[in-house]
Design a protein around this motif. Structure first.
Motif, PDB file in Angstrom:
ATOM      1  N   GLU A 143     -16.698 -23.277 -15.558  1.00 30.60           N
ATOM      2  CA  GLU A 143     -17.372 -22.055 -15.982  1.00 30.60           C
ATOM      3  C   GLU A 143     -16.554 -20.807 -15.656  1.00 30.60           C
ATOM      4  O   GLU A 143     -16.026 -20.653 -14.558  1.00 30.60           O
ATOM      5  CB  GLU A 143     -18.739 -21.961 -15.282  1.00 30.60           C
ATOM      6  N   GLN A 202     -16.254 -17.115 -14.604  1.00 32.06           N
ATOM      7  CA  GLN A 202     -17.114 -16.301 -13.742  1.00 32.06           C
ATOM      8  C   GLN A 202     -16.394 -15.036 -13.297  1.00 32.06           C
ATOM      9  O   GLN A 202     -15.160 -15.001 -13.221  1.00 32.06           O
ATOM     10  CB  GLN A 202     -17.505 -17.078 -12.485  1.00 32.06           C
ATOM     11  N   GLN A 222     -12.840 -14.386 -11.092  1.00 30.76           N
ATOM     12  CA  GLN A 222     -11.659 -15.135 -11.506  1.00 30.76           C
ATOM     13  C   GLN A 222     -10.642 -14.143 -12.079  1.00 30.76           C
ATOM     14  O   GLN A 222     -10.919 -12.946 -12.192  1.00 30.76           O
ATOM     15  CB  GLN A 222     -12.048 -16.196 -12.544  1.00 30.76           C
ATOM     16  N   SER A 280     -17.150  -9.138 -15.196  1.00 31.67           N
ATOM     17  CA  SER A 280     -18.418  -9.726 -15.643  1.00 31.67           C
ATOM     18  C   SER A 280     -18.173 -10.525 -16.917  1.00 31.67           C
ATOM     19  O   SER A 280     -17.165 -10.350 -17.596  1.00 31.67           O
ATOM     20  CB  SER A 280     -19.517  -8.672 -15.837  1.00 31.67           C
ATOM     21  N   VAL A 281     -19.128 -11.417 -17.220  1.00 31.20           N
ATOM     22  CA  VAL A 281     -18.974 -12.375 -18.313  1.00 31.20           C
ATOM     23  C   VAL A 281     -20.243 -12.385 -19.158  1.00 31.20           C
ATOM     24  O   VAL A 281     -21.334 -12.650 -18.647  1.00 31.20           O
ATOM     25  CB  VAL A 281     -18.716 -13.804 -17.761  1.00 31.20           C
ATOM     26  N   GLN A 335     -18.404 -18.345 -22.834  1.00 32.24           N
ATOM     27  CA  GLN A 335     -17.958 -19.733 -22.654  1.00 32.24           C
ATOM     28  C   GLN A 335     -18.100 -20.517 -23.957  1.00 32.24           C
ATOM     29  O   GLN A 335     -17.164 -21.162 -24.410  1.00 32.24           O
ATOM     30  CB  GLN A 335     -18.800 -20.378 -21.547  1.00 32.24           C
ATOM     31  N   SER A 393      -8.978 -19.859 -11.613  1.00 35.85           N
ATOM     32  CA  SER A 393     -10.044 -19.874 -10.623  1.00 35.85           C
ATOM     33  C   SER A 393      -9.363 -19.997  -9.262  1.00 35.85           C
ATOM     34  O   SER A 393      -8.621 -20.954  -9.039  1.00 35.85           O
ATOM     35  CB  SER A 393     -10.954 -21.070 -10.880  1.00 35.85           C
TER      36      SER A 393
END
Length: 121
Positions: free
Chosen positions: A51, A53, A56, A69-70, A75, A120
């Motif tokens: 995922e 996030q 990262q 922010s995502v 995704q 990550s």
């Protein structure tokens, strides 16, 4: 450090740079609608290993950009369409569902062959 996503720019639409003043870059896979292709940086559709996030890091070539922010569908859109917007404004709250928000830094120059990686840490 683990690479969870890696891709590269295959082609660049004639109008892809028109969003630079708004600190945005638009990525899209081969299925981009014809009327949008000119505004996009074309990439392959590839999977993301885990995922995406906040916290990262997105690397564009070797330049680092912290993910702040995502959006809700980043995704899914990235792995099914290769389509997301990269916004370099440092937002900690995702306003748009298909946007990946990055630290507020000068936008990198993207060209054919530019490498995109999400790490990550």
């Amino acid at each position: 450090m683990k690479t969870i996503y890696e891709n590269q720019v295959k082609s660049i639409g004639a109008m892809a740079n028109s969003f630079l003043e708004e600190k945005m870059l638009i990525l899209f896979g081969d299925a981009a609608p014809q009327d949008l292709k000119d505004f996009c940086y074309n990439i392959d559709v590839v999977n993301v290993d885990e995922e995406i996030q906040a916290g990262q890091t997105l690397y564009i070539n070797n330049e680092k950009f912290k993910i702040t922010s995502v959006g809700d569908v980043v995704q899914r859109n990235l792995t099914t369409l290769g389509h997301i917007t990269l916004r370099f404004d440092g937002s900690s709250v995702p306003e748009l569902p298909g946007t990946l928000y990055l630290e507020d830094k000068e936008l990198p120059a993207l060209e054919v062959g530019s490498v995109l990686k999400i790490i990550s840490e």
